[in-house]
Motif scaffolding. Structure first.
Motif, short mmCIF file in Angstrom:
data_model
loop_
_atom_site.label_atom_id
_atom_site.label_comp_id
_atom_site.label_asym_id
_atom_site.label_seq_id
_atom_site.Cartn_x
_atom_site.Cartn_y
_atom_site.Cartn_z
N ALA A 74 0.82 -1.22 0.00
CA ALA A 74 0.00 0.00 0.00
C ALA A 74 0.85 1.26 0.00
N ASP A 75 2.12 1.12 0.35
CA ASP A 75 2.98 2.30 0.42
C ASP A 75 3.07 3.01 -0.93
N ALA A 76 2.83 2.30 -2.03
CA ALA A 76 2.93 2.89 -3.36
C ALA A 76 1.80 3.88 -3.65
N MET A 77 0.76 3.88 -2.81
CA MET A 77 -0.39 4.76 -3.07
C MET A 77 -0.10 6.19 -2.61
N THR A 78 -0.34 7.15 -3.50
CA THR A 78 -0.18 8.56 -3.14
C THR A 78 -1.45 9.04 -2.46
N ILE A 79 -1.33 9.62 -1.27
CA ILE A 79 -2.54 10.09 -0.59
C ILE A 79 -2.51 11.59 -0.35
N ASP A 80 -1.48 12.24 -0.88
CA ASP A 80 -1.40 13.68 -0.74
C ASP A 80 -0.91 14.24 -2.06
N PRO A 81 -1.66 15.01 -2.81
CA PRO A 81 -2.96 15.57 -2.46
C PRO A 81 -4.09 14.54 -2.57
#
Lengths: 298, 211
Positions: A74-81
């Protein structure tokens, strides 16, 4: 050194210690300060699972079907922005930031039981805000009867989406009265950490009286409608996963019993516990389903 | 090359296969006591035992096609491979009864009757039970080679059931057990497609194939 079965259980202790150190390190490293939520009378007083357990045993098929896959990938997911599109039958449709919907001063701590459809359970201290507060911000039109949710769709960051395991993006829905119920929250934190990615960062739904899959993760879209919305698991196997998905020991899953569950972290010989109707939240929510046949509306 | 390999295999004692076959069990016990199992150890114990049983089942099924196609004979080790499979399958069942279901007998009985995946698994184990019991020379002598071989063909039914047991237990169609089902069906299919060793003509005088 002689080891006994009794030596197996205290692992929880060192796991806790490890997660405490990890959480401390994360706190020191990131500018995102720890979250604090006001205590709530809706919290259970059962002992929460450790941070390590909650963040390493997940169903988040966007990252793979294995329980360890989300923590691994899951670390590959960008959550910002990040923004959440709120639309459909609302007064103020638009793009909202996480901070708009769940401002720090509104956060509450909700320690909830979570019961997975696979007959395991946990106790999780979420930090979040009632979904009703979010819907009220957008202004619910009187004609709206259901709320539909959608998860981020980004196959290049979410490796599971490269395979047609489910009909992506993941979608779920609630009836309006379920959505407005005080137990229903949008969570942005876990313990005092911002929501870990494998648990549905940056913002996810939590509906504690329903099977875990209803509590959709990493929400990018909320749509109010007058029709019962598409729900991914219901679409995948309608005979196994209904739209309501209320925890119900009396209605078996076609392939396994729902009468009992295993609490994660109870050790090798921790046994099973009886599953409670509505996951033990019947006093608060049973009235929502008065007159409904829950063997048909499962 | 083939002869060399077969010579080496001939010299390898059967107990060495047993020793090797018990390594996964030792690793599992090691992981239990060192906390190497992750947050849901019950599932890990149960699944690892089940998977290992399936792998030994496939290994024992591969013996005949291997000798027919490649001429490499592991026939001497087939009994050990089959019994290792049954050992792991038995431990898999035991872990389900004790750790997963915690001796809830009534729920277990109801579940087995109602749930296809448990029915598949339990049937497979019951089919393998007489095979395990008769895996000794005395039984072969008592039963006669023909009857014994006939009985041991039950594995042809048990093996696909084991793969279905795994597939049916999961929520979406899973790749790994699906792959092993194909492997099993291929190994069974090869028995029909290649009924005798390659490069050897029809045996004269109606000689019976022993495999």
């Amino acid at each position: 050194m002689k080891l006994n079965w009794s030596d197996v259980t205290p692992k929880a202790d060192w796991l806790n210690r490890r997660s405490f150190i990890a959480a401390g390190a994360a706190f020191a490293a990131s500018p995102a300060a720890a979250l604090t939520g006001k205590a709530s009378p809706l919290s259970t007083d059962e002992k929460p699972n450790s941070f390590e357990e909650i963040t390493n045993y997940n169903n988040f098929y966007e990252f793979g079907t294995g329980k360890e896959d989300p923590a691994r990938y899951a670390d590959a997911m960008t959550i910002d922005p990040w923004s959440i599109e709120i639309g459909g039958m609302v007064e103020r449709p638009g793009s909202y930031g996480v901070e708009d919907l769940a401002p720090d001063n509104a956060l509450e701590e909700r320690i909830y039981r979570l019961r997975c459809v696979e007959a395991w359970s946990m106790v999780i201290p979420w930090i979040g805000v009632p979904l009703s507060s979010v819907l009220n911000k957008a202004g619910v039109q009187p004609s709206a009867r259901f709320v539909s949710f959608e998860t981020l769709m980004r196959p290049e960051e979410m490796r599971g989406q490269s395979y047609p395991i489910l009909k992506w993006p993941y979608r779920e829905g609630l009836r309006m009265d379920e959505a407005m119920h005080p137990l229903t929250i949008l969570a942005t934190g876990l313990y005092s950490d911002p929501m870990p990615k494998q648990n549905g960062a940056p913002i996810r739904l939590v509906v504690p009286w329903k099977y875990g899959f209803k509590s959709i993760k990493s929400i990018v879209r909320i749509t109010l409608t007058d029709k019962q919305p598409f729900a991914t698991w219901q679409d995948t196997a309608p005979s196994e996963y209904g739209f309501y998905a209320n925890v119900n020991p009396e209605v078996d899953h076609p392939r396994w019993s729902q009468a009992t569950e295993r609490r994660i972290g109870s050790g090798l010989f921790g046994g099973r516990q009886e599953t409670l109707k509505f996951n033990g939240y019947g006093e608060q929510v049973a009235s929502l389903y008065a007159g409904m046949d829950l063997t048909k509306n499962y | 090359m083939k002869r060399q390999l077969n010579d080496t295999l001939r010299r390898l004692p059967v107990w060495a296969v047993w020793m090797g076959g018990l390594i996964p069990l030792c690793l599992l016990v090691w992981d239990i006591f060192t906390g190497g199992l992750g947050v849901e150890p019950v599932r890990d114990v149960e699944h690892r035992l089940g998977r290992t049983a399936l792998y030994f089942l496939i290994a024992s099924l591969a013996v005949t096609p291997l000798v027919r196609i490649a001429g490499i004979s592991l026939m001497k080790f087939r009994r050990a491979l089959g019994l290792l499979c049954f050992t792991y399958a038995g431990l898999h069942l035991l872990s389900w009864v004790t750790m997963d279901m915690a001796f809830l007998w009534s729920q277990m009985v109801k579940d087995v009757l109602k749930r296809p995946y448990l029915l598949f698994g339990m049937s497979a184990l019951l089919l393998l039970l007489p095979l395990a019991i008769t895996s000794n020379n005395l039984s072969i002598r008592r039963m006669g080679g023909q009857a014994w071989r006939k009985l041991h063909k039950l594995v042809y039914i048990a093996a696909p059931l084991v793969a279905l047991h795994w597939i049916w237990a999961l929520k979406t169609f899973p790749v790994t057990p699906g792959f092993w089902l194909i492997v099993i069906l291929t190994l069974l299919g090869l028995r029909v497609a290649i009924p005798r060793p390659l490069g050897r003509g029809k045996p004269k005088g109606g000689l019976k194939e022993v495999s």
